[in-house]
Design an enzyme around this catalytic site. Structure first.
Site, PDB file in Angstrom:
ATOM      1  N   ASP A   1      54.787  66.680  42.712  1.00  0.00           N
ATOM      2  CA  ASP A   1      54.878  67.974  42.034  1.00  0.00           C
ATOM      3  C   ASP A   1      56.189  68.646  42.448  1.00  0.00           C
ATOM      4  OD1 ASP A   1      54.570  70.696  41.255  1.00  0.00           O
ATOM      5  OD2 ASP A   1      52.393  70.535  41.413  1.00  0.00           O
TER       6      ASP A   1
ATOM      7  N   LYS B   1      43.545  69.525  26.565  1.00  0.00           N
ATOM      8  CA  LYS B   1      44.235  68.514  27.354  1.00  0.00           C
ATOM      9  C   LYS B   1      43.449  67.923  28.530  1.00  0.00           C
ATOM     10  CE  LYS B   1      48.857  70.462  26.520  1.00  0.00           C
ATOM     11  NZ  LYS B   1      50.069  71.016  27.192  1.00  0.00           N
TER      12      LYS B   1
ATOM     13  N   ASN C   1      44.879  75.381  26.242  1.00  0.00           N
ATOM     14  CA  ASN C   1      45.465  74.240  26.943  1.00  0.00           C
ATOM     15  C   ASN C   1      44.427  73.375  27.647  1.00  0.00           C
ATOM     16  OD1 ASN C   1      47.523  76.529  26.789  1.00  0.00           O
ATOM     17  ND2 ASN C   1      48.837  74.794  27.324  1.00  0.00           N
TER      18      ASN C   1
ATOM     19  N   HIS D   1      52.718  67.991  38.252  1.00  0.00           N
ATOM     20  CA  HIS D   1      52.077  69.289  38.030  1.00  0.00           C
ATOM     21  C   HIS D   1      51.361  69.367  36.680  1.00  0.00           C
ATOM     22  CE1 HIS D   1      51.695  73.451  39.454  1.00  0.00           C
ATOM     23  NE2 HIS D   1      52.005  73.895  38.250  1.00  0.00           N
TER      24      HIS D   1
ATOM     25  N   SER E   1      47.509  75.926  39.122  1.00  0.00           N
ATOM     26  CA  SER E   1      48.768  76.617  39.377  1.00  0.00           C
ATOM     27  C   SER E   1      48.518  78.125  39.524  1.00  0.00           C
ATOM     28  CB  SER E   1      49.761  76.309  38.256  1.00  0.00           C
ATOM     29  OG  SER E   1      51.060  76.692  38.614  1.00  0.00           O
TER      30      SER E   1
END
Length: 335
Positions: free
Chosen positions: A280, A118, A114, A313, A203
């Site tokens: 978020d 990204k 990821n 987020h 996160s």
């Protein structure tokens, strides 16, 4: 059955010789159409040791450097794992040049891909000369009952801790990130200087980065995070994970909570950098960044918490501010 001989030259050790013998035996029984083969004891250990050496399974050029993906067997986790390295372009033709490393820990449901796909972090990493290391977020393929029943626990949700409950004994992402992976990199990638390391994440990975940094101030030069789960003992994600992985011992929970740890580990030289989107949807019930901010203030720990209006987020948020984080770490690594 007729005996056979096979010669292997330049075997490094008796341990590796046993591994080669075992692999040759497997080849033989496959040729003889046996239905299965059982490997036990030292032979199994030897084969796993051979498999633990990383194998390149993907490569893409980016900003004059390379994203490379590797697979290896992890003795810590008891399964095969994948990780990415972004190698920036070398500033000199000298083969002795070594890059400092920045570990990136991803969030719930993510893999090692990821962040690489990204974030766009490679642009700044290329400019600053920092190698990016992106591991997976949990063990995979162990087929533990219930491991994939929910998106916020089990597979893709290792929480960067060492589980103490027997059912989840393989979930030891803390040891994998702090011990096994750095050793693997040091032994197999001479172009990396793992003694110069920083750590970051998003996160659940932000939680991992903060807790790992605070408990290992001698190993990492700096830390940063995007929207970290900053006080997991007081949020639903953390309570679910900690109950299942660690049991009901709340003291054990606190060992993986940045807001609790900052009171014990705050003698740091580099400022903690956190970016948090104000839009978020997880901010007020899951992330609890204000709790970490209050804890840092109470012990005068250096924290720069930037609330970013309008951001959520997602990786759109991360990619907007990732260059600041790369430069933050490059400065701490004295590049």
């Amino acid at each position: 059955m007729e005996a056979c001989r096979r010669f292997t030259l330049h075997v490094a050790s008796a341990f590796m010789a046993e591994a080669y013998v075992t692999l040759h035996a497997i080849d033989l029984v496959v040729d003889l159409d046996f239905n299965y083969v059982i490997i036990k004891g030292d032979s199994l250990t030897a084969v796993k040791k051979m498999e633990s050496k990383p194998t390149e399974i993907g490569s893409s050029k980016m900003f004059e450097g390379y994203n490379k993906r590797y697979k290896h067997f992890s003795p810590t986790l008891g399964c095969s794992m994948t990780f990415h390295i972004y190698f920036p372009p070398s500033p000199s033709p000298s083969p002795s040049h070594k890059f400092p490393v920045l570990y990136w820990l991803s969030g719930l449901t993510c893999t090692d891909e990821n962040f690489v796909i990204k974030s766009g972090a490679q642009r700044a990493a290329s400019t600053e000369g920092v190698a990016l290391i992106s591991p997976d977020t949990s063990p995979r393929g162990l087929n533990v009952e219930g491991e994939a029943d929910s998106w916020d626990f089990g597979v893709g949700a290792g929480f960067y801790l060492n589980a103490t409950q027997q059912k989840w004994k393989n979930w030891r992402m803390y040891d994998y990130v702090v011990k096994e992976l750095p050793q693997l990199l040091s032994e197999n990638f001479p172009q990396l200087d793992t003694s110069k390391a920083s750590i970051s994440g998003h996160s659940m990975g932000g939680h991992g980065a903060l807790t790992i940094y605070l408990k290992n101030l001698d190993k990492y030069k700096s830390v940063s995070a995007f929207a970290p789960i900053a006080n997991p003992i007081n949020c639903p994600w953390g309570q679910k994970a900690f109950t299942n992985y660690l049991g009901n011992d709340k003291a054990a929970w606190e060992e993986y909570d940045a807001t609790c740890l900052i009171s014990k580990f705050h003698n740091m030289s580099a400022t903690i950098l956190i970016d948090q989107g104000e839009d978020d949807k997880f901010l007020h019930d899951q992330l609890l960044g204000h709790k970490f901010q209050e804890a840092c203030k109470s012990v005068n720990a250096p924290l720069l918490l930037r609330l970013q209006p309008g951001y959520d987020h997602s990786y759109f948020f991360i990619s907007t501010f990732i260059d600041d984080h790369i430069r933050h770490h490059a400065k701490a690594l004295k590049l």
